[in-house]
Design a protein around this motif. Structure first.
Motif, PDB file in Angstrom:
ATOM      1  N   ALA A 117       0.825  -1.209   0.000  1.00  0.00           N
ATOM      2  CA  ALA A 117       0.000   0.000   0.000  1.00  0.00           C
ATOM      3  C   ALA A 117       0.859   1.258   0.000  1.00  0.00           C
ATOM      4  CB  ALA A 117      -0.931  -0.008   1.208  1.00  0.00           C
ATOM      5  N   LEU A 118       1.943   1.224   0.761  1.00  0.00           N
ATOM      6  CA  LEU A 118       2.841   2.380   0.821  1.00  0.00           C
ATOM      7  C   LEU A 118       3.428   2.661  -0.555  1.00  0.00           C
ATOM      8  CD1 LEU A 118       4.273   4.494   2.565  1.00  0.00           C
ATOM      9  CD2 LEU A 118       6.077   2.793   2.996  1.00  0.00           C
ATOM     10  N   LYS A 119       3.850   1.590  -1.255  1.00  0.00           N
ATOM     11  CA  LYS A 119       4.417   1.747  -2.597  1.00  0.00           C
ATOM     12  C   LYS A 119       3.366   2.208  -3.597  1.00  0.00           C
ATOM     13  CE  LYS A 119       6.864  -0.848  -6.190  1.00  0.00           C
ATOM     14  NZ  LYS A 119       7.425  -2.178  -6.582  1.00  0.00           N
ATOM     15  N   ALA A 120       2.165   1.607  -3.525  1.00  0.00           N
ATOM     16  CA  ALA A 120       1.100   1.933  -4.484  1.00  0.00           C
ATOM     17  C   ALA A 120       0.565   3.341  -4.277  1.00  0.00           C
ATOM     18  CB  ALA A 120      -0.039   0.915  -4.371  1.00  0.00           C
ATOM     19  N   SER A 121       0.525   3.800  -3.052  1.00  0.00           N
ATOM     20  CA  SER A 121      -0.072   5.108  -2.750  1.00  0.00           C
ATOM     21  C   SER A 121       0.687   6.249  -3.406  1.00  0.00           C
ATOM     22  CB  SER A 121      -0.135   5.319  -1.238  1.00  0.00           C
ATOM     23  OG  SER A 121       1.170   5.352  -0.674  1.00  0.00           O
ATOM     24  N   THR A 122       1.972   6.052  -3.717  1.00  0.00           N
ATOM     25  CA  THR A 122       2.744   7.114  -4.363  1.00  0.00           C
ATOM     26  C   THR A 122       2.228   7.405  -5.770  1.00  0.00           C
ATOM     27  OG1 THR A 122       4.377   5.532  -5.225  1.00  0.00           O
ATOM     28  CG2 THR A 122       4.806   6.481  -3.051  1.00  0.00           C
ATOM     29  N   LYS A 123       1.507   6.443  -6.362  1.00  0.00           N
ATOM     30  CA  LYS A 123       0.953   6.636  -7.699  1.00  0.00           C
ATOM     31  C   LYS A 123      -0.500   7.107  -7.662  1.00  0.00           C
ATOM     32  CE  LYS A 123       3.961   3.061  -9.636  1.00  0.00           C
ATOM     33  NZ  LYS A 123       4.027   1.787 -10.422  1.00  0.00           N
ATOM     34  N   LEU A 124      -1.024   7.252  -6.440  1.00  0.00           N
ATOM     35  CA  LEU A 124      -2.432   7.638  -6.297  1.00  0.00           C
ATOM     36  C   LEU A 124      -2.588   8.882  -5.429  1.00  0.00           C
ATOM     37  CD1 LEU A 124      -3.862   4.052  -5.605  1.00  0.00           C
ATOM     38  CD2 LEU A 124      -3.848   5.271  -7.792  1.00  0.00           C
ATOM     39  N   PHE A 125      -1.528   9.682  -5.370  1.00  0.00           N
ATOM     40  CA  PHE A 125      -1.554  10.844  -4.474  1.00  0.00           C
ATOM     41  C   PHE A 125      -2.652  11.839  -4.831  1.00  0.00           C
ATOM     42  CE2 PHE A 125       1.282  11.767  -7.979  1.00  0.00           C
ATOM     43  CZ  PHE A 125       0.943  13.047  -8.359  1.00  0.00           C
ATOM     44  N   HIS A 126      -3.097  11.807  -6.102  1.00  0.00           N
ATOM     45  CA  HIS A 126      -4.090  12.781  -6.553  1.00  0.00           C
ATOM     46  C   HIS A 126      -5.523  12.376  -6.205  1.00  0.00           C
ATOM     47  CE1 HIS A 126      -3.554   9.705  -9.588  1.00  0.00           C
ATOM     48  NE2 HIS A 126      -4.753   9.981 -10.043  1.00  0.00           N
ATOM     49  N   LEU A 127      -5.716  11.163  -5.715  1.00  0.00           N
ATOM     50  CA  LEU A 127      -7.065  10.715  -5.376  1.00  0.00           C
ATOM     51  C   LEU A 127      -7.558  11.455  -4.133  1.00  0.00           C
ATOM     52  CD1 LEU A 127      -7.197   6.821  -5.856  1.00  0.00           C
ATOM     53  CD2 LEU A 127      -8.552   8.556  -7.044  1.00  0.00           C
ATOM     54  N   LYS A 128      -8.735  12.022  -4.232  1.00  0.00           N
ATOM     55  CA  LYS A 128      -9.296  12.776  -3.114  1.00  0.00           C
ATOM     56  C   LYS A 128     -10.569  12.141  -2.552  1.00  0.00           C
ATOM     57  CE  LYS A 128      -6.096  15.802  -3.890  1.00  0.00           C
ATOM     58  NZ  LYS A 128      -4.876  15.803  -3.040  1.00  0.00           N
ATOM     59  N   SER A 129     -11.017  11.090  -3.205  1.00  0.00           N
ATOM     60  CA  SER A 129     -12.280  10.467  -2.801  1.00  0.00           C
ATOM     61  C   SER A 129     -12.261   8.993  -3.185  1.00  0.00           C
ATOM     62  CB  SER A 129     -13.452  11.175  -3.496  1.00  0.00           C
ATOM     63  OG  SER A 129     -14.620  10.367  -3.461  1.00  0.00           O
ATOM     64  N   PRO A 130     -12.975   8.143  -2.425  1.00  0.00           N
ATOM     65  CA  PRO A 130     -13.044   6.722  -2.772  1.00  0.00           C
ATOM     66  C   PRO A 130     -14.071   6.416  -3.855  1.00  0.00           C
ATOM     67  CG  PRO A 130     -14.270   7.095  -0.765  1.00  0.00           C
ATOM     68  CD  PRO A 130     -13.639   8.420  -1.124  1.00  0.00           C
ATOM     69  N   ALA A 131     -14.744   7.436  -4.389  1.00  0.00           N
ATOM     70  CA  ALA A 131     -15.848   7.187  -5.321  1.00  0.00           C
ATOM     71  C   ALA A 131     -15.417   6.382  -6.541  1.00  0.00           C
ATOM     72  CB  ALA A 131     -16.463   8.522  -5.753  1.00  0.00           C
ATOM     73  N   ASN A 132     -14.366   6.831  -7.239  1.00  0.00           N
ATOM     74  CA  ASN A 132     -13.945   6.106  -8.451  1.00  0.00           C
ATOM     75  C   ASN A 132     -13.341   4.745  -8.123  1.00  0.00           C
ATOM     76  OD1 ASN A 132     -13.703   6.826 -11.536  1.00  0.00           O
ATOM     77  ND2 ASN A 132     -11.871   5.654 -11.006  1.00  0.00           N
ATOM     78  N   PRO A 133     -12.460   4.659  -7.114  1.00  0.00           N
ATOM     79  CA  PRO A 133     -11.952   3.328  -6.747  1.00  0.00           C
ATOM     80  C   PRO A 133     -13.073   2.352  -6.383  1.00  0.00           C
ATOM     81  CG  PRO A 133     -10.576   5.013  -5.769  1.00  0.00           C
ATOM     82  CD  PRO A 133     -11.751   5.722  -6.374  1.00  0.00           C
TER      83      PRO A 133
END
Length: 387
Positions: free
Chosen positions: A61-77
């Motif tokens: 999760a720590l590694k993956a989160s660096t590519k998702l820093f722009h996500l502001k909401s869980p709606a699309n995920p």
């Protein structure tokens, strides 16, 4: 609303979930369009979402989160997870996919994922086929060009099963340049006398025959021909496979090793390689063991092996040695009424060998079947210990 969303996603990713996907998608869509849960949208914790909702480990999760820093909401995920669940991916499958391609959570279901799935369905893929493709294609599944690329490979390779086998060997398969590399190579191989079914058999274990520079493929063909295996012959595909990873120097070294190991002349090694090009792939250890057995135990001549090089392809423990023991036992005890060669014996299928050489001697040699089975396990039965 947050608790409702977490409950829905949890049920979707549960392996035991059997609920219909469409109503849940509508529910997630509705929740996504609802007023923000928090007055501070930036408070969305991506790393926690990846751990608790997607099932990633903390390091993943720590590694993956660096590519998702722009996500502001869980709606699309949430919508992506619901879509993947609808394809039949289990929670473990989804975790693996997200760990490999975190940006999949940012893909638009309506604009990217759904059109891709529709296109793949039109090609004849089932939901389970598409689910397997998601797990193997990773980031390429987010590219709508995957449909046209897969359409070409299905025609070339003959089946989705063959495509998956090639994809497992070469994960970057979907990134290969079709127009400048893959298609020219396929056309050239057809010109060499290979049908699509033979191209598939060649390229699944040796993907570089499709992926490498077309000039390099032409060089491989020329090399196979110099070995004495012309285009259009039955051994041509095997010859191409044998030379795919060898340059001229390595081939010359391997040919010299074959000559010294099996006491072959230039003419004899040429015959052997032409009849069985895969000899060039065999390890020194494998060749040494077989030469020692065939010369020391069986007592065959070098020319005998040169004209029957396929004998070197059979397992020592599972076929060569135990069948030799059976033939020698039968001859020594007067139970074989014909002069059967080892080569003829090892070419038989297991069923035919047992029917012709084991079963007829149940009364005269009641322990033969048991001894043969023991020998096939690599052990030496007492009855097979000859002096």
């Amino acid at each position: 609303m947050l608790r409702l969303r977490e409950c829905v996603v949890s049920r979707l990713l549960s392996p035991s979930s059997t609920c219909a996907v469409s109503p849940l998608l509508r529910l997630l869509s509705a929740s996504a369009s609802a007023p923000p849960i928090s007055p501070n949208p930036s408070s969305f914790a991506v790393e926690e979402y990846l751990v608790h909702t997607c099932g990633l480990t903390r390091p993943q999760a720590l590694k993956a989160s660096t590519k998702l820093f722009h996500l502001k909401s869980p709606a699309n995920p949430d919508a992506v997870l619901a879509f993947l669940a609808g394809l039949g991916l289990s929670g473990a499958d989804v975790s693996a996919v997200v760990a490999k391609d975190p940006q999949l959570l940012c893909a638009k279901v309506d604009k990217t994922l759904a059109p891709v799935v529709d296109g793949l369905t039109d090609l004849g893929l089932s939901r389970s086929d598409i689910a397997r493709l998601v797990s193997l294609a990773h980031a390429y599944f987010r590219c709508r060009s995957i449909v046209s690329r897969l359409q070409y490979y299905l025609l070339l390779l003959g089946s989705f099963h063959n495509f998956l086998r090639l994809l497992k060997h070469s994960p970057r398969l979907l990134s290969w340049d079709l127009d400048k590399v893959v298609k020219p190579n396929a056309v050239f191989l057809r010109e060499c006398g290979l049908g699509d079914c033979h191209i598939a058999k060649l390229c699944i274990p040796v993907p570089r025959m499709l992926a490498t520079n077309p000039e390099r493929v032409r060089a491989m063909v020329a090399c196979a021909e110099r070995l004495g295996v012309p285009r259009g012959t039955g051994m041509f595909r095997q010859a191409l496979r044998a030379v795919a990873f060898l340059n001229e120097e390595k081939i010359a070294t391997k040919v010299n090793y074959l000559k010294s190991t099996f006491r072959w002349s230039d003419a004899e090694v040429s015959i052997a390689v032409r009849k069985y090009p895969i000899l060039l792939e065999k390890s020194k250890e494998s060749l040494n063991r077989r030469s020692e057995f065939l010369f020391s135990k069986v007592g065959v001549e070098p020319v005998y092996i040169a004209h029957r090089p396929e004998i070197l392809s059979y397992s020592m423990e599972g076929r060569l040695r135990p069948r030799y023991y059976v033939i020698k036992f039968l001859k020594q005890n007067g139970l074989l009424d014909r002069d059967l060669s080892l080569y003829s014996a090892v070419k038989m299928t297991e069923k035919v060998f047992v029917e012709k050489l084991i079963c007829p001697h149940k009364e005269a040699a009641p322990h033969l079947a048991e001894d043969y089975a023991t020998a096939c396990k690599g052990e030496m039965p007492t009855n097979f210990r000859f002096t």
